[in-house]
Write a protein that holds these residues in place. Structure first.
Motif, short mmCIF file in Angstrom:
data_model
loop_
_atom_site.label_atom_id
_atom_site.label_comp_id
_atom_site.label_asym_id
_atom_site.label_seq_id
_atom_site.Cartn_x
_atom_site.Cartn_y
_atom_site.Cartn_z
N UNK A 1 0.73 -1.34 -0.12
CA UNK A 1 0.06 0.05 -0.16
C UNK A 1 0.55 1.19 -0.19
N UNK A 2 1.86 1.24 0.66
CA UNK A 2 2.96 2.32 0.79
C UNK A 2 3.59 2.38 -0.32
N UNK A 3 3.65 1.63 -1.35
CA UNK A 3 4.50 1.43 -2.45
C UNK A 3 5.89 1.87 -2.08
N UNK A 4 6.34 1.08 -1.17
CA UNK A 4 7.83 1.04 -0.58
C UNK A 4 8.91 0.71 -1.48
N UNK A 5 9.95 1.34 -1.33
CA UNK A 5 11.27 1.00 -2.02
C UNK A 5 12.39 1.66 -0.89
N UNK A 6 13.72 1.31 -1.28
CA UNK A 6 14.79 1.46 -0.40
C UNK A 6 15.84 2.48 -1.28
N UNK A 7 16.77 3.19 -0.51
CA UNK A 7 17.91 3.50 -1.05
C UNK A 7 19.07 2.87 -0.45
N UNK A 8 20.07 2.37 -0.90
CA UNK A 8 21.27 1.67 -0.39
C UNK A 8 22.13 2.69 -0.13
N UNK A 9 23.09 2.42 1.09
CA UNK A 9 24.05 3.54 1.56
C UNK A 9 25.16 2.67 1.95
N UNK A 10 26.25 2.77 1.26
CA UNK A 10 27.48 2.05 1.51
C UNK A 10 28.11 2.26 2.89
N UNK A 11 28.63 1.23 3.62
CA UNK A 11 29.28 1.53 4.89
C UNK A 11 30.49 2.38 4.73
N UNK A 12 30.87 3.30 5.60
CA UNK A 12 32.05 3.96 5.64
C UNK A 12 33.31 3.03 5.90
N UNK A 13 34.58 3.35 5.72
CA UNK A 13 35.61 2.71 6.23
C UNK A 13 35.52 2.77 7.76
N UNK A 14 36.31 1.99 8.35
CA UNK A 14 36.48 1.91 9.81
C UNK A 14 35.11 2.30 10.56
N UNK A 15 35.10 3.09 11.58
CA UNK A 15 33.67 3.47 11.93
C UNK A 15 33.55 5.26 11.82
#
Length: 258
Positions: free
Chosen positions: A169-183
């Motif tokens: 119903x919400x017509x959902x989708x996602x963006x993907x975000x790369x994990x940074x180096x270290x923290x």
């Protein structure tokens, strides 16, 4: 990333701007505070930033493994693709490196004003709807365990099968975000240098109550966005306690609840 800022004061104005700026191929995200950053939930763990004893990749891999080990005891749906497994985890509230978006701009507008209480006369904070275009669409194959996020100069938007009726119903989708180096801290999407485009629709705080009323008139409310018993009960509560505000705009108590 190219950016533009537009101020919105009504649903009608928002729809006009959507029709003008977004003929197709846009996704939207509504947030209750204009100052919130476009970062995934895992990026909000600020107490972990720059921890010399951790790194994001190891931390996330362990988190995924723990979720996968427990998943089968809660669901019989077989998941072969790790990206879809993350999407399911995101859908049920676990921290991930995914960010929720919708293909329906009115759903995003609802989420940007859903925090406002009609009986609360304190000053409301400005909210925001982000519109993303020129992205790289990525259609997930749940039966392909080897499928990977494509490398591109654009923001990747993930489209996948419906995880639930609510997601449909919400017509959902996602963006993907790369994990940074270290923290190291995540870079907010709005500050990333790539070929995609963002439009920032700012909803002024003093218009949020009226916009929520207008959306309800159009059938965009809790019971539509959350098509289950919880959503129906929240919407019933909203209608039943709406008298103070609706009387101020010329409606009777009976009209307020119909």
């Amino acid at each position: 990333m190219k950016k533009e800022i537009i101020e919105i004061k009504s649903v009608e104005e928002f729809v006009k701007m959507i029709n003008k700026n977004h003929p197709d191929n846009f996704v939207y995200r509504g947030m209750s505070r204009v100052g919130y950053k476009l970062i995934p939930s895992i990026a909000r763990l600020e107490h972990l930033h720059n921890d010399p004893n951790r790194d994001w990749h190891t931390f996330y891999k362990e988190l995924e493994q723990k979720f996968q080990n427990e998943y089968e005891s809660y669901s019989k749906k077989e998941i072969k693709n790790s990206i879809e497994l993350s999407a399911i985890a995101q859908h049920h509230g676990r921290i991930t490196n995914l960010l929720d978006w919708t293909q329906n701009p009115l759903v995003a507008l609802y989420f940007s004003v859903s925090d406002v209480k009609h009986y609360d006369n304190t000053t409301q904070k400005d909210s925001v709807v982000w519109a993303l275009s020129d992205f790289k669409p990525f259609y997930l194959d749940p039966n392909n365990p080897q499928q990977e996020i494509p490398i591109t100069d654009k923001q990747v938007v993930i489209f996948l099968r419906h995880l639930s009726e609510r997601f449909k119903v919400q017509k959902g989708c996602f963006t993907h975000h790369d994990l940074p180096l270290e923290m190291k801290p995540f870079i907010p999407m709005e500050d990333v240098d790539n070929a995609s485009t963002l439009i920032k629709y700012v909803i002024k705080g003093d218009t949020k109550k009226g916009i929520r009323i207008q959306l309800n008139t159009l059938g965009v409310n809790e019971s539509m966005v959350f098509p289950d018993l919880d959503g129906m009960c929240r919407h019933l509560t909203w209608k039943s306690t709406n008298t103070n505000y609706t009387q101020n705009i010329g409606l009777s108590a009976g009209e307020a609840t119909h």
